[in-house]
Design a protein around this motif. Structure first.
Motif, mmCIF file in Angstrom:
data_model
loop_
_atom_site.group_PDB
_atom_site.id
_atom_site.type_symbol
_atom_site.label_atom_id
_atom_site.label_comp_id
_atom_site.label_asym_id
_atom_site.label_seq_id
_atom_site.Cartn_x
_atom_site.Cartn_y
_atom_site.Cartn_z
ATOM 1 N N ASN A 1 0.817 -1.216 0.000
ATOM 2 C CA ASN A 1 0.000 0.000 0.000
ATOM 3 C C ASN A 1 0.851 1.267 0.000
ATOM 4 O O ASN A 1 0.332 2.370 0.052
ATOM 5 N N MET A 2 2.184 1.125 -0.022
ATOM 6 C CA MET A 2 3.064 2.295 0.032
ATOM 7 C C MET A 2 3.878 2.464 -1.245
ATOM 8 O O MET A 2 4.205 3.577 -1.623
ATOM 9 N N ALA A 3 4.227 1.350 -1.887
ATOM 10 C CA ALA A 3 5.116 1.427 -3.047
ATOM 11 C C ALA A 3 4.524 0.607 -4.184
ATOM 12 O O ALA A 3 3.755 -0.319 -3.955
ATOM 13 N N PRO A 4 4.873 0.948 -5.452
ATOM 14 C CA PRO A 4 4.370 0.173 -6.596
ATOM 15 C C PRO A 4 4.979 -1.231 -6.600
ATOM 16 O O PRO A 4 6.047 -1.444 -6.040
ATOM 17 N N PHE A 5 4.300 -2.176 -7.259
ATOM 18 C CA PHE A 5 4.729 -3.587 -7.171
ATOM 19 C C PHE A 5 6.126 -3.800 -7.713
ATOM 20 O O PHE A 5 6.830 -4.681 -7.267
ATOM 21 N N TRP A 6 6.541 -2.977 -8.668
ATOM 22 C CA TRP A 6 7.877 -3.196 -9.228
ATOM 23 C C TRP A 6 8.990 -2.776 -8.265
ATOM 24 O O TRP A 6 10.157 -3.006 -8.505
ATOM 25 N N ILE A 7 8.623 -2.133 -7.179
ATOM 26 C CA ILE A 7 9.588 -1.927 -6.094
ATOM 27 C C ILE A 7 9.341 -2.961 -5.004
ATOM 28 O O ILE A 7 10.274 -3.581 -4.500
ATOM 29 N N VAL A 8 8.058 -3.181 -4.676
ATOM 30 C CA VAL A 8 7.708 -4.085 -3.577
ATOM 31 C C VAL A 8 8.279 -5.478 -3.812
ATOM 32 O O VAL A 8 8.926 -6.047 -2.927
ATOM 33 N N GLN A 9 8.057 -6.030 -5.015
ATOM 34 C CA GLN A 9 8.457 -7.420 -5.255
ATOM 35 C C GLN A 9 9.962 -7.632 -5.118
ATOM 36 O O GLN A 9 10.383 -8.501 -4.354
ATOM 37 N N PRO A 10 10.806 -6.842 -5.813
ATOM 38 C CA PRO A 10 12.250 -7.063 -5.636
ATOM 39 C C PRO A 10 12.704 -6.882 -4.179
ATOM 40 O O PRO A 10 13.507 -7.672 -3.687
ATOM 41 N N VAL A 11 12.179 -5.861 -3.493
ATOM 42 C CA VAL A 11 12.615 -5.630 -2.107
ATOM 43 C C VAL A 11 12.210 -6.812 -1.234
ATOM 44 O O VAL A 11 12.993 -7.293 -0.421
ATOM 45 N N ARG A 12 10.974 -7.307 -1.449
ATOM 46 C CA ARG A 12 10.528 -8.462 -0.650
ATOM 47 C C ARG A 12 11.401 -9.678 -0.894
ATOM 48 O O ARG A 12 11.753 -10.386 0.039
ATOM 49 N N ARG A 13 11.729 -9.935 -2.161
ATOM 50 C CA ARG A 13 12.552 -11.108 -2.460
ATOM 51 C C ARG A 13 13.932 -10.966 -1.813
ATOM 52 O O ARG A 13 14.480 -11.922 -1.309
ATOM 53 N N LEU A 14 14.446 -9.743 -1.826
ATOM 54 C CA LEU A 14 15.746 -9.521 -1.175
ATOM 55 C C LEU A 14 15.643 -9.814 0.321
ATOM 56 O O LEU A 14 16.509 -10.465 0.909
ATOM 57 N N MET A 15 14.546 -9.357 0.942
ATOM 58 C CA MET A 15 14.348 -9.602 2.371
ATOM 59 C C MET A 15 14.184 -11.096 2.650
ATOM 60 O O MET A 15 14.675 -11.607 3.644
ATOM 61 N N ASP A 16 13.496 -11.806 1.722
ATOM 62 C CA ASP A 16 13.358 -13.262 1.869
ATOM 63 C C ASP A 16 14.734 -13.907 1.921
ATOM 64 O O ASP A 16 14.995 -14.797 2.725
ATOM 65 N N THR A 17 15.615 -13.443 1.021
ATOM 66 C CA THR A 17 16.961 -14.000 0.969
ATOM 67 C C THR A 17 17.695 -13.750 2.280
ATOM 68 O O THR A 17 18.324 -14.645 2.833
ATOM 69 N N PHE A 18 17.604 -12.525 2.792
ATOM 70 C CA PHE A 18 18.269 -12.183 4.051
ATOM 71 C C PHE A 18 17.792 -13.106 5.168
ATOM 72 O O PHE A 18 18.544 -13.509 6.037
ATOM 73 N N ARG A 19 16.483 -13.405 5.127
ATOM 74 C CA ARG A 19 15.883 -14.173 6.197
ATOM 75 C C ARG A 19 16.177 -15.661 6.060
ATOM 76 O O ARG A 19 16.291 -16.371 7.037
ATOM 77 N N ALA A 20 16.266 -16.086 4.797
ATOM 78 C CA ALA A 20 16.415 -17.528 4.553
ATOM 79 C C ALA A 20 17.769 -18.037 5.025
ATOM 80 O O ALA A 20 17.909 -19.187 5.411
ATOM 81 N N ILE A 21 18.776 -17.172 4.979
ATOM 82 C CA ILE A 21 20.124 -17.611 5.348
ATOM 83 C C ILE A 21 20.334 -17.377 6.838
ATOM 84 O O ILE A 21 20.141 -16.274 7.343
ATOM 85 N N ASN A 22 20.716 -18.413 7.525
ATOM 86 C CA ASN A 22 20.885 -18.362 8.975
ATOM 87 C C ASN A 22 22.019 -17.410 9.393
ATOM 88 O O ASN A 22 22.982 -17.213 8.656
#
Lengths: 279, 290
Positions: free
Chosen positions: B128-149
């Motif tokens: 609800n704050m940013a367009p999807f073409w920003i939201v999706q890449p940022v989310r995937r990056l955060m997923d990566t940060f989280r996935a690695i212990n």
């Protein structure tokens, strides 16, 4: 130059036409009521004038406030943020930030005026704070300045919202059903505050109302919407019961404050007979 | 009847579990019938049960669960091992406390940096704050940060910046950013849009809409989840020493590998006390925030 000039405005939600080719001129200093039943397009119209919703792409349709276009060809113009400074908006749900103090909420009205960085950091000067206090005093809730906005009653919150629009220095005030969720006493105070701004400061007011009685009392001119079109535009006094019935038919009940409920009728004879039979 | 109506004070008996306790009133309206069973739904429910049971059975052998008997047959070994821990050796307590404080300090900086970077990243990953073409890449990056212990990041940073606490700080920072940005964005997506509209209507710029319309709404939740992550990071930081990223973990694993169980026991006690204290403190602070 008109304070608000709407030309050929249409808005479609899915298949339903919420606004259908509306054109309207409001002169500076007018106080205009916008009435109509639920779903007649009152809120939609106001949200378009404030540039919060985009109109249908139509080469003709545009909205200008003091001659500056806020919407054109189904797009909000680049100047919209600039123009919004000059438009105060009052919402049905007040739209205050509940966790901030009343004073801070009123000060946000200055965000469009003070330098961007200073506004973002919330560094308001003493003079600006005094201006906000004065606005709160004017609507009669200065003593609540340090309270969280969420602790205020609905009527007080709406008056705080009016104070926010006042410090904004807006020349045009749009009020979207400002009294729809208020009790009658609060509703009266809110309408009086709006009327006061109109008479003393010459602010142009466009207020959407659910009930025509308030329109007759506070607004010299009424625009009535029906199914997204302008059904009536003229003096509020001329909108008597008969004129309304001609406009809205049976939907009229929604627009007039119902009369005091009639004295309770004694039980109908048939019911009474049944009652004595079973006793 | 009387005996059936109350359980209080009765000695426990299995028979009681099967006894009728209250006579059930019979349905008097003859016209009521049970609705037909929804066999599709019943099948679906049993299917779920079957899948869960299958997953556990399937994992049994690979997870060497059959070795559970060793818990009993090797109980003597374990008792011997545990004996070493019975008498903790607090001779070097000053050193342990010093290292423990260092561990907390690693957690403080790791969490602090993560909080700072999660504010913009959390907002950029809110739909609800940013367009999807920003939201999706940022989310995937955060997923990566989280996935690695954290431990894996710690190994990487030890290579990059050398052995020591700073590698631990960086490891916690990256992993926690992934978690906090996600949690922050979830609360941003749940805000009431009306106040934001109220701010927008004053002619405020986008950043001001966020500062005055969004942040006040999400702040209590943000503080709460950040404190919770700090708790978790104190726990995580105690094992970062395993890969040479500083703190009490390093001391602990050295003493365990050196079979110095008395020292290990003392270190474990220091860790437990600290983690408990952090938990209690942050719990109290979280209560204040909401």
């Amino acid at each position: 130059m008109a304070a608000i000039k709407i030309d050929g405005l249409s808005k479609t939600f899915g298949r339903r036409k919420a606004l259908d080719n509306i054109s309207l001129n409001i002169a500076p200093g007018e106080m205009v009521a916008l009435i109509g039943a639920s779903g007649s397009g009152k809120s939609t119209l106001i949200r378009h004038v404030s540039g919060l919703v985009k109109a249908d792409a139509d080469e003709l349709g545009h909205i200008a406030v003091h001659g500056r276009k806020i919407q054109e060809m189904g797009g909000i113009t680049n100047d919209a943020r600039q123009i919004r400074r000059d438009i105060g908006v009052i919402f049905q749900q007040f739209n205050l930030v509940g966790r901030m103090s009343v004073l801070s909420n009123v000060l946000t009205g200055l965000l469009g005026r003070v330098p961007a960085l200073r506004g973002t950091l919330g560094l308001f000067t003493r003079a600006e704070k005094l201006l906000a206090m004065q606005a709160l005093d004017r609507v009669g809730i200065a003593e609540t300045a340090r309270q969280r906005a969420s602790t205020l009653s609905g009527g007080q919150q709406q008056r705080a919202a009016i104070a926010r629009a006042t410090v904004q220095g807006a020349r045009v005030l749009l009020a979207d059903e400002p009294i729809a969720s208020l009790d009658p006493a609060s509703a009266k105070r809110v309408m009086e505050s709006l009327s006061d701004l109109n008479r003393k400061d010459g602010v142009t007011v466009l207020v959407s109302l659910h009930q025509v009685d308030y329109a007759r009392k506070y607004c010299p001119r009424t625009v009535a919407l029906r199914n997204g079109t302008v059904a009536y535009d003229g003096p509020s006094d001329a909108l008597d019961h008969r004129a309304l019935r001609a406009l809205y038919g049976s939907a009229i009940d929604e627009l007039v404050i119902p009369e005091a409920p009639e004295v309770w009728q004694p039980v109908a004879p048939a019911a009474r007979a049944l009652e004595s039979a079973t006793a | 009847m009387g005996a059936r109506t109350s359980y209080a004070g009765r000695p426990f008996s299995f028979r009681y579990l099967w006894q009728e306790r209250y006579p059930v009133t019979q349905a008097t309206h003859q016209q009521v019938t049970l609705p037909p069973r929804d066999w599709g739904r019943t099948f679906y429910h049993w299917l779920i049960v079957a899948v869960v049971v299958f997953v556990f059975l399937w994992s049994w052998a690979p997870a060497e669960m059959y070795l559970f008997v060793n818990l009993y047959t090797d109980a003597g070994n374990m008792a011997e091992y545990a004996e070493g821990f019975i008498h903790p050796n607090f001779e070097e307590i000053d050193y342990y406390i010093e290292e423990m404080i260092l561990t907390v300090e690693i957690a403080v900086w790791g969490t602090g940096l993560a909080v700072l970077s999660s504010i913009p990243l959390g907002i950029l990953s809110s739909s609800n704050m940013a367009p999807f073409w920003i939201v999706q890449p940022v989310r995937r990056l955060m997923d990566t940060f989280r996935a690695i212990n954290e431990l894996v990041f710690a190994v990487l940073f030890v290579v990059a910046v050398g052995l020591g606490p700073f590698a631990g700080v960086m490891a916690l920072f990256i992993h926690t950013t992934g978690t906090l940005a996600k949690l922050y964005s979830e609360s941003v997506e749940a805000i009431d849009p009306h106040p934001v509209e109220g701010i927008r209507a004053t002619g405020a710029i986008r950043l001001q809409e966020i500062v005055f319309g969004v942040i006040p709404q999400v702040l209590p939740l943000w503080i709460s989840v950040s404190l919770y992550r700090f708790e978790a990071n104190v726990r995580s930081a105690t094992v970062l020493g395993l890969v040479g990223a500083g703190g009490i973990g390093q001391v602990m694993f050295e003493s365990i590998r050196g079979f110095q169980y008395a020292q290990s026991a003392a270190i474990l006690i220091v860790v437990i006390v600290t983690v408990t204290m952090t938990d209690i403190l942050s719990q109290q602070l979280r209560k204040l925030a909401i």
